[in-house]
Design a protein around this motif. Structure first.
Motif, PDB file in Angstrom:
ATOM      1  N   GLU A  66       0.836  -1.198   0.000  1.00  0.00           N
ATOM      2  CA  GLU A  66       0.000   0.000   0.000  1.00  0.00           C
ATOM      3  C   GLU A  66       0.876   1.256   0.000  1.00  0.00           C
ATOM      4  OE1 GLU A  66      -3.205   0.305  -0.285  1.00  0.00           O
ATOM      5  OE2 GLU A  66      -3.654  -1.838  -0.264  1.00  0.00           O
ATOM      6  N   PRO A  67       0.500   2.298  -0.774  1.00  0.00           N
ATOM      7  CA  PRO A  67       1.299   3.526  -0.800  1.00  0.00           C
ATOM      8  C   PRO A  67       1.390   4.167   0.582  1.00  0.00           C
ATOM      9  CG  PRO A  67      -0.283   3.496  -2.614  1.00  0.00           C
ATOM     10  CD  PRO A  67      -0.634   2.350  -1.715  1.00  0.00           C
ATOM     11  N   GLY A  68       2.594   4.488   0.985  1.00  0.00           N
ATOM     12  CA  GLY A  68       2.813   5.151   2.267  1.00  0.00           C
ATOM     13  C   GLY A  68       2.891   4.223   3.455  1.00  0.00           C
ATOM     14  N   ALA A  69       2.744   2.911   3.254  1.00  0.00           N
ATOM     15  CA  ALA A  69       2.757   1.979   4.387  1.00  0.00           C
ATOM     16  C   ALA A  69       4.136   1.901   5.032  1.00  0.00           C
ATOM     17  CB  ALA A  69       2.303   0.594   3.931  1.00  0.00           C
ATOM     18  N   VAL A  70       5.193   1.928   4.235  1.00  0.00           N
ATOM     19  CA  VAL A  70       6.544   1.848   4.787  1.00  0.00           C
ATOM     20  C   VAL A  70       6.870   3.116   5.575  1.00  0.00           C
ATOM     21  CG1 VAL A  70       8.988   1.638   4.212  1.00  0.00           C
ATOM     22  CG2 VAL A  70       7.289   0.315   2.938  1.00  0.00           C
ATOM     23  N   GLU A  71       6.520   4.280   5.017  1.00  0.00           N
ATOM     24  CA  GLU A  71       6.762   5.532   5.734  1.00  0.00           C
ATOM     25  C   GLU A  71       5.984   5.572   7.045  1.00  0.00           C
ATOM     26  OE1 GLU A  71       5.961   5.188   2.659  1.00  0.00           O
ATOM     27  OE2 GLU A  71       7.628   6.012   1.477  1.00  0.00           O
ATOM     28  N   MET A  72       4.745   5.067   7.030  1.00  0.00           N
ATOM     29  CA  MET A  72       3.947   5.058   8.247  1.00  0.00           C
ATOM     30  C   MET A  72       4.572   4.158   9.304  1.00  0.00           C
ATOM     31  SD  MET A  72       0.074   3.630   8.838  1.00  0.00           S
ATOM     32  CE  MET A  72       0.691   1.974   8.553  1.00  0.00           C
ATOM     33  N   SER A  73       5.169   3.038   8.896  1.00  0.00           N
ATOM     34  CA  SER A  73       5.789   2.136   9.866  1.00  0.00           C
ATOM     35  C   SER A  73       6.967   2.788  10.561  1.00  0.00           C
ATOM     36  CB  SER A  73       6.244   0.855   9.162  1.00  0.00           C
ATOM     37  OG  SER A  73       7.282   1.126   8.240  1.00  0.00           O
ATOM     38  N   ARG A  74       7.620   3.734   9.902  1.00  0.00           N
ATOM     39  CA  ARG A  74       8.737   4.449  10.535  1.00  0.00           C
ATOM     40  C   ARG A  74       8.227   5.576  11.440  1.00  0.00           C
ATOM     41  NH1 ARG A  74       9.994   0.525   7.922  1.00  0.00           N
ATOM     42  NH2 ARG A  74      11.989   0.217   6.859  1.00  0.00           N
ATOM     43  N   LYS A  75       7.176   6.264  10.989  1.00  0.00           N
ATOM     44  CA  LYS A  75       6.652   7.380  11.779  1.00  0.00           C
ATOM     45  C   LYS A  75       5.826   6.905  12.970  1.00  0.00           C
ATOM     46  CE  LYS A  75       6.405  10.491   7.788  1.00  0.00           C
ATOM     47  NZ  LYS A  75       5.511  11.281   6.889  1.00  0.00           N
ATOM     48  N   SER A  76       5.012   5.874  12.757  1.00  0.00           N
ATOM     49  CA  SER A  76       4.128   5.379  13.810  1.00  0.00           C
ATOM     50  C   SER A  76       4.080   3.859  13.743  1.00  0.00           C
ATOM     51  CB  SER A  76       2.725   5.977  13.668  1.00  0.00           C
ATOM     52  OG  SER A  76       1.858   5.465  14.665  1.00  0.00           O
ATOM     53  N   PRO A  77       5.024   3.181  14.376  1.00  0.00           N
ATOM     54  CA  PRO A  77       5.008   1.705  14.348  1.00  0.00           C
ATOM     55  C   PRO A  77       3.737   1.108  14.942  1.00  0.00           C
ATOM     56  CG  PRO A  77       7.121   2.536  15.131  1.00  0.00           C
ATOM     57  CD  PRO A  77       6.204   3.720  15.064  1.00  0.00           C
ATOM     58  N   PHE A  78       3.147   1.771  15.936  1.00  0.00           N
ATOM     59  CA  PHE A  78       1.930   1.230  16.543  1.00  0.00           C
ATOM     60  C   PHE A  78       0.776   1.237  15.545  1.00  0.00           C
ATOM     61  CE2 PHE A  78      -1.991   1.800  19.107  1.00  0.00           C
ATOM     62  CZ  PHE A  78      -1.975   0.567  19.744  1.00  0.00           C
ATOM     63  N   ALA A  79       0.638   2.338  14.786  1.00  0.00           N
ATOM     64  CA  ALA A  79      -0.416   2.384  13.771  1.00  0.00           C
ATOM     65  C   ALA A  79      -0.176   1.325  12.697  1.00  0.00           C
ATOM     66  CB  ALA A  79      -0.480   3.776  13.142  1.00  0.00           C
ATOM     67  N   SER A  80       1.084   1.124  12.327  1.00  0.00           N
ATOM     68  CA  SER A  80       1.398   0.091  11.345  1.00  0.00           C
ATOM     69  C   SER A  80       1.053  -1.292  11.887  1.00  0.00           C
ATOM     70  CB  SER A  80       2.889   0.158  10.996  1.00  0.00           C
ATOM     71  OG  SER A  80       3.251  -0.884  10.113  1.00  0.00           O
ATOM     72  N   TRP A  81       1.331  -1.521  13.170  1.00  0.00           N
ATOM     73  CA  TRP A  81       1.000  -2.818  13.777  1.00  0.00           C
ATOM     74  C   TRP A  81      -0.509  -3.036  13.806  1.00  0.00           C
ATOM     75  CZ3 TRP A  81      -1.685  -4.032  18.325  1.00  0.00           C
ATOM     76  CH2 TRP A  81      -1.610  -5.372  18.721  1.00  0.00           C
ATOM     77  N   LEU A  82      -1.279  -1.986  14.132  1.00  0.00           N
ATOM     78  CA  LEU A  82      -2.736  -2.106  14.138  1.00  0.00           C
ATOM     79  C   LEU A  82      -3.268  -2.460  12.742  1.00  0.00           C
ATOM     80  CD1 LEU A  82      -4.043   0.798  16.431  1.00  0.00           C
ATOM     81  CD2 LEU A  82      -4.133  -1.666  16.869  1.00  0.00           C
ATOM     82  N   CYS A  83      -2.717  -1.811  11.723  1.00  0.00           N
ATOM     83  CA  CYS A  83      -3.142  -2.129  10.359  1.00  0.00           C
ATOM     84  C   CYS A  83      -2.805  -3.569  10.000  1.00  0.00           C
ATOM     85  CB  CYS A  83      -2.470  -1.174   9.369  1.00  0.00           C
ATOM     86  SG  CYS A  83      -3.036   0.543   9.482  1.00  0.00           S
ATOM     87  N   ALA A  84      -1.633  -4.027  10.444  1.00  0.00           N
ATOM     88  CA  ALA A  84      -1.250  -5.414  10.172  1.00  0.00           C
ATOM     89  C   ALA A  84      -2.189  -6.383  10.880  1.00  0.00           C
ATOM     90  CB  ALA A  84       0.192  -5.653  10.619  1.00  0.00           C
ATOM     91  N   MET A  85      -2.592  -6.066  12.101  1.00  0.00           N
ATOM     92  CA  MET A  85      -3.512  -6.949  12.827  1.00  0.00           C
ATOM     93  C   MET A  85      -4.888  -6.974  12.152  1.00  0.00           C
ATOM     94  SD  MET A  85      -1.670  -8.325  15.132  1.00  0.00           S
ATOM     95  CE  MET A  85      -0.294  -8.157  13.988  1.00  0.00           C
ATOM     96  N   LEU A  86      -5.306  -5.838  11.584  1.00  0.00           N
ATOM     97  CA  LEU A  86      -6.571  -5.833  10.843  1.00  0.00           C
ATOM     98  C   LEU A  86      -6.469  -6.697   9.595  1.00  0.00           C
ATOM     99  CD1 LEU A  86      -7.922  -2.159  11.005  1.00  0.00           C
ATOM    100  CD2 LEU A  86      -8.817  -4.189  12.134  1.00  0.00           C
ATOM    101  N   HIS A  87      -5.317  -6.654   8.922  1.00  0.00           N
ATOM    102  CA  HIS A  87      -5.126  -7.490   7.743  1.00  0.00           C
ATOM    103  C   HIS A  87      -5.123  -8.974   8.114  1.00  0.00           C
ATOM    104  CE1 HIS A  87      -4.119  -4.985   4.133  1.00  0.00           C
ATOM    105  NE2 HIS A  87      -4.127  -4.050   5.063  1.00  0.00           N
ATOM    106  N   CYS A  88      -4.617  -9.282   9.293  1.00  0.00           N
ATOM    107  CA  CYS A  88      -4.507 -10.689   9.704  1.00  0.00           C
ATOM    108  C   CYS A  88      -5.778 -11.209  10.364  1.00  0.00           C
ATOM    109  CB  CYS A  88      -3.324 -10.853  10.663  1.00  0.00           C
ATOM    110  SG  CYS A  88      -1.704 -10.538   9.921  1.00  0.00           S
ATOM    111  N   PHE A  89      -6.486 -10.341  11.126  1.00  0.00           N
ATOM    112  CA  PHE A  89      -7.621 -10.811  11.916  1.00  0.00           C
ATOM    113  C   PHE A  89      -8.912 -10.041  11.632  1.00  0.00           C
ATOM    114  CE2 PHE A  89      -3.769 -11.438  14.535  1.00  0.00           C
ATOM    115  CZ  PHE A  89      -3.791 -12.819  14.638  1.00  0.00           C
ATOM    116  N   GLY A  90      -8.931  -9.257  10.564  1.00  0.00           N
ATOM    117  CA  GLY A  90     -10.119  -8.450  10.273  1.00  0.00           C
ATOM    118  C   GLY A  90     -11.363  -9.286  10.030  1.00  0.00           C
TER     119      GLY A  90
END
Length: 297
Positions: A40-64
């Motif tokens: 997804e566009p901007g996903a890598v930049e978001m993981s550097r700026k806000s790792p917690f938000a990136s983790w939440l998005c990953a959990m939604l992808h895995c358990f949504g």
């Protein structure tokens, strides 16, 4: 006698349906899900700026899918997070894909031959989730056909159906990408699969659950592996839908006519611009005097 009995595949289908998905198939499911997040566009930049938000998005992808199914059934939406081993495994996959030194893990799992294996394994999990969702809804609502279909559908494609909410966590709002309006192949296939498993669960489809899981999984694996290998987004259902949908629901000709009218109007305006208004003699003399004054300055 059903088809599987005629082909003597009953034992194979039974063994396949009993195959455990944790941890091997679940790991593949998490890998592919987090890979799609990283694309997804901007996903890598978001993981550097806000790792917690990136983790939440990953959990939604895995358990949504589990979260959405629990919401539909009136159960706790965080129930899936009570399985510590699954959450830890998904977190480890997320960390390795986004933060592994030199992107080694990402390069390995995104290598096409390995990725095709993971995609095939993910479809095994998807079909199991559809079957489990229909079975769970059938236990709660024995005669609720539409409830069974809905729960089976979101179990198979809950991540895509929650994509707009997941985008909000990434600071993106794209309502035009609504999965309900423009269904992808996994979403359509999950819906059709939920219908099949509902018919089987209510004994309207003369086939055992194990056989249906086996055949539908093979269909999903072949389609998804081919689409991933060829980088194709064309739905295998498109030829049938193009024939049936115009008969049942009519054809949408208004958009084409409107587009043709707008395009014709636009080209007409470009090819025949309105002439500029003619200047009077006094305006021309005034413009000449101003130019002479500028030269003098």
């Amino acid at each position: 006698m059903d088809l599987a009995g005629a082909l003597q595949l009953g034992e194979l289908a039974t063994a396949f349906a009993a195959l455990p998905v944790f941890p091997l198939f679940d790991t593949a499911y998490f890998i592919v899900s987090v890979l799609y997040l990283k694309y997804e566009p901007g996903a890598v930049e978001m993981s550097r700026k806000s790792p917690f938000a990136s983790w939440l998005c990953a959990m939604l992808h895995c358990f949504g899918s589990y979260i959405l199914a629990d919401l539909l059934l009136g159960e706790a939406p965080i129930d899936c997070f009570s399985h510590n081993s699954s959450v830890i495994l998904a977190t480890a996959v997320w960390y390795l894909i986004f933060f592994c030194p030199m992107n080694l893990f990402y390069k390995c799992v995104s290598f096409l031959p390995a990725k095709l294996i993971f995609v095939a394994m993910k479809e095994v999990v998807r079909v199991r989730k559809i079957a489990a969702g229909v079975h769970h809804a059938h236990h709660r609502y024995h005669h609720g056909w539409f409830v069974m279909m809905a729960v089976g559908w979101v179990k198979g494609s809950g991540v895509a159906l929650m994509s707009n909410f997941e985008q909000l966590l990434r600071g993106v709002w794209k309502p035009e990408t609504n999965e309900i309006l423009y269904m992808s192949f996994p979403t359509k296939a999950s819906l059709y699969g939920a219908v099949l498993f509902t018919l089987q669960q209510t004994h309207w489809l003369p086939i055992s659950e194990a056989n249906l899981i086996f055949f539908f999984t093979m269909f999903m694996i072949v389609c998804k592996v081919f689409m991933t290998a060829t980088h194709s987004h064309a739905s295998p259902f498109a030829p049938v839908e193009n024939v049936i949908c115009p008969v049942l629901f009519g054809s949408d000709s208004s958009g084409h006519a409107s587009h043709h009218h707008d395009h014709h109007g636009a080209s007409h305006e470009v090819s025949h611009p309105p002439p500029p208004p003619a200047k009077s003699k006094e305006e021309l003399n005034e413009g000449t005097r101003k130019r002479k004054a500028k030269k003098a300055e």
